[in-house]
Write a protein that holds these residues in place. Structure first.
Motif, PDB file in Angstrom:
ATOM      1  N   SER A  86       0.842  -1.190   0.000  1.00 25.30           N
ATOM      2  CA  SER A  86       0.000   0.000   0.000  1.00 25.30           C
ATOM      3  C   SER A  86       0.879   1.242   0.000  1.00 25.30           C
ATOM      4  CB  SER A  86      -0.897   0.007   1.238  1.00 25.30           C
ATOM      5  OG  SER A  86      -0.105   0.173   2.408  1.00 25.30           O
ATOM      6  N   ILE A  87       0.272   2.376  -0.232  1.00 24.80           N
ATOM      7  CA  ILE A  87       1.033   3.621  -0.229  1.00 24.80           C
ATOM      8  C   ILE A  87       1.635   3.890   1.151  1.00 24.80           C
ATOM      9  CG2 ILE A  87      -0.936   5.133   0.298  1.00 24.80           C
ATOM     10  CD1 ILE A  87       0.296   7.128  -1.736  1.00 24.80           C
ATOM     11  N   GLU A  88       0.902   3.522   2.213  1.00 24.57           N
ATOM     12  CA  GLU A  88       1.428   3.700   3.562  1.00 24.57           C
ATOM     13  C   GLU A  88       2.663   2.833   3.787  1.00 24.57           C
ATOM     14  OE1 GLU A  88      -1.714   2.972   2.791  1.00 24.57           O
ATOM     15  OE2 GLU A  88      -3.142   4.149   3.997  1.00 24.57           O
ATOM     16  N   GLU A  89       2.597   1.599   3.325  1.00 28.14           N
ATOM     17  CA  GLU A  89       3.742   0.691   3.470  1.00 28.14           C
ATOM     18  C   GLU A  89       4.936   1.180   2.660  1.00 28.14           C
ATOM     19  OE1 GLU A  89       1.391  -3.537   4.202  1.00 28.14           O
ATOM     20  OE2 GLU A  89       1.682  -2.797   2.146  1.00 28.14           O
ATOM     21  N   ARG A  90       4.659   1.705   1.478  1.00 27.40           N
ATOM     22  CA  ARG A  90       5.751   2.221   0.642  1.00 27.40           C
ATOM     23  C   ARG A  90       6.375   3.478   1.254  1.00 27.40           C
ATOM     24  NH1 ARG A  90       3.277   3.579  -4.324  1.00 27.40           N
ATOM     25  NH2 ARG A  90       1.291   2.735  -3.606  1.00 27.40           N
ATOM     26  N   ILE A  91       5.560   4.322   1.879  1.00 21.16           N
ATOM     27  CA  ILE A  91       6.110   5.497   2.563  1.00 21.16           C
ATOM     28  C   ILE A  91       7.075   5.050   3.662  1.00 21.16           C
ATOM     29  CG2 ILE A  91       5.563   7.385   4.145  1.00 21.16           C
ATOM     30  CD1 ILE A  91       2.997   7.855   2.523  1.00 21.16           C
ATOM     31  N   ASP A  92       6.660   4.070   4.460  1.00 18.34           N
ATOM     32  CA  ASP A  92       7.511   3.578   5.546  1.00 18.34           C
ATOM     33  C   ASP A  92       8.854   3.080   5.013  1.00 18.34           C
ATOM     34  OD1 ASP A  92       5.638   4.177   7.451  1.00 18.34           O
ATOM     35  OD2 ASP A  92       4.889   2.121   7.676  1.00 18.34           O
ATOM     36  N   GLU A  93       8.807   2.266   3.959  1.00 19.69           N
ATOM     37  CA  GLU A  93      10.033   1.689   3.421  1.00 19.69           C
ATOM     38  C   GLU A  93      10.885   2.745   2.705  1.00 19.69           C
ATOM     39  OE1 GLU A  93      12.964  -1.082   2.717  1.00 19.69           O
ATOM     40  OE2 GLU A  93      11.247  -1.131   4.084  1.00 19.69           O
ATOM     41  N   PHE A  94      10.218   3.636   2.003  1.00 19.08           N
ATOM     42  CA  PHE A  94      10.921   4.709   1.296  1.00 19.08           C
ATOM     43  C   PHE A  94      11.715   5.567   2.283  1.00 19.08           C
ATOM     44  CE2 PHE A  94      11.054   9.123  -0.164  1.00 19.08           C
ATOM     45  CZ  PHE A  94      11.583   8.995  -1.447  1.00 19.08           C
ATOM     46  N   VAL A  95      11.071   5.972   3.372  1.00 18.91           N
ATOM     47  CA  VAL A  95      11.736   6.812   4.369  1.00 18.91           C
ATOM     48  C   VAL A  95      12.873   6.034   5.046  1.00 18.91           C
ATOM     49  CG1 VAL A  95      11.457   8.021   6.569  1.00 18.91           C
ATOM     50  CG2 VAL A  95       9.757   8.310   4.750  1.00 18.91           C
ATOM     51  N   ALA A  96      12.656   4.752   5.307  1.00 17.71           N
ATOM     52  CA  ALA A  96      13.710   3.945   5.927  1.00 17.71           C
ATOM     53  C   ALA A  96      14.950   3.896   5.039  1.00 17.71           C
ATOM     54  CB  ALA A  96      13.200   2.532   6.204  1.00 17.71           C
ATOM     55  N   ARG A  97      14.736   3.747   3.736  1.00 23.44           N
ATOM     56  CA  ARG A  97      15.880   3.678   2.823  1.00 23.44           C
ATOM     57  C   ARG A  97      16.545   5.034   2.649  1.00 23.44           C
ATOM     58  NH1 ARG A  97      14.179  -0.465  -2.043  1.00 23.44           N
ATOM     59  NH2 ARG A  97      13.237  -2.072  -0.734  1.00 23.44           N
TER      60      ARG A  97
END
Length: 200
Positions: A92-103
């Motif tokens: 989901s977009i929320e999950e992608r935000i989490d991973e994007f920010v982590a990277r």
């Protein structure tokens, strides 16, 4: 009478080339280490001392410090680009935000000393100006890669997202606002969530 087989002996030039390559790698590694330790503008003398070579060797390998920074840029690219440009996970977009920010956080923490050093010299270096523009463009493309939803959004939202996910924003959170990595990441996530209009 035995004769030497010259075909089995490496030419003297091969040894010189290998020594030259080792010297070049040592110089770049020395600059990498010095900046990584917080020396924002290492001198050629400092680089030579760290590499345990003479100053003349530095300038035999690199015509000037700009050329040396170009070689450093290659090293940084090899070490940190995989963090930024890894495949986008499904979710989901929320999950992608989490991973994007982590990277982004991991990558920014790694490149921070080198970005700060480049910023000190960029106004006087055409090479560093060009590299900065290339990085900004690449980060913008990467943002679109992670969030194809941006195609449906206005340009102002895209510009705002580029800003809040930039190294400059991360560095301000970490240095000027003195946030730890976790709190800085949460601030970036919150800004992205608001701009992408993610409903809870």
């Amino acid at each position: 009478m035995l004769t030497s087989d010259k075909s089995k002996s490496p030419p003297a030039t091969d040894g010189r080339v290998r020594r030259s390559e080792r010297s070049r790698a040592a110089i770049v590694q020395a600059l990498f280490e010095l900046i990584g330790e917080g020396v924002l503008a290492p001198t050629a003398d400092e680089v030579a001392d760290r590499a345990s070579i003479g100053i003349r060797t530095v300038f035999r390998q690199f015509k000037d410090m700009d050329t040396l920074y170009g070689a450093l840029d290659v090293l940084i690219y090899e070490r940190f680009e995989p963090v930024f440009l890894a495949p986008v996970p499904e979710g989901s977009i929320e999950e992608r935000i989490d991973e994007f920010v982590a990277r982004r956080a991991k990558g920014y923490e790694g490149v921070a000393p080198y970005k700060r050093a480049a910023n000190v010299k960029r106004a006087r270096s055409e090479f560093l100006q060009e590299r900065h523009e290339a990085v900004v463009s690449r980060m913008s493309k990467d943002l679109r890669r992670w969030f194809p939803e941006l195609k449906r959004m206005d340009a102002a939202t895209m510009h705002a997202l580029e800003l809040v996910t930039s190294f400059e924003a991360w560095d301000r959170l970490r240095v000027d606002q003195r946030l730890g990595k976790q709190r800085a990441a949460e601030a970036m996530k919150q800004a992205m969530t608001a701009l992408l209009d993610v409903r809870g």
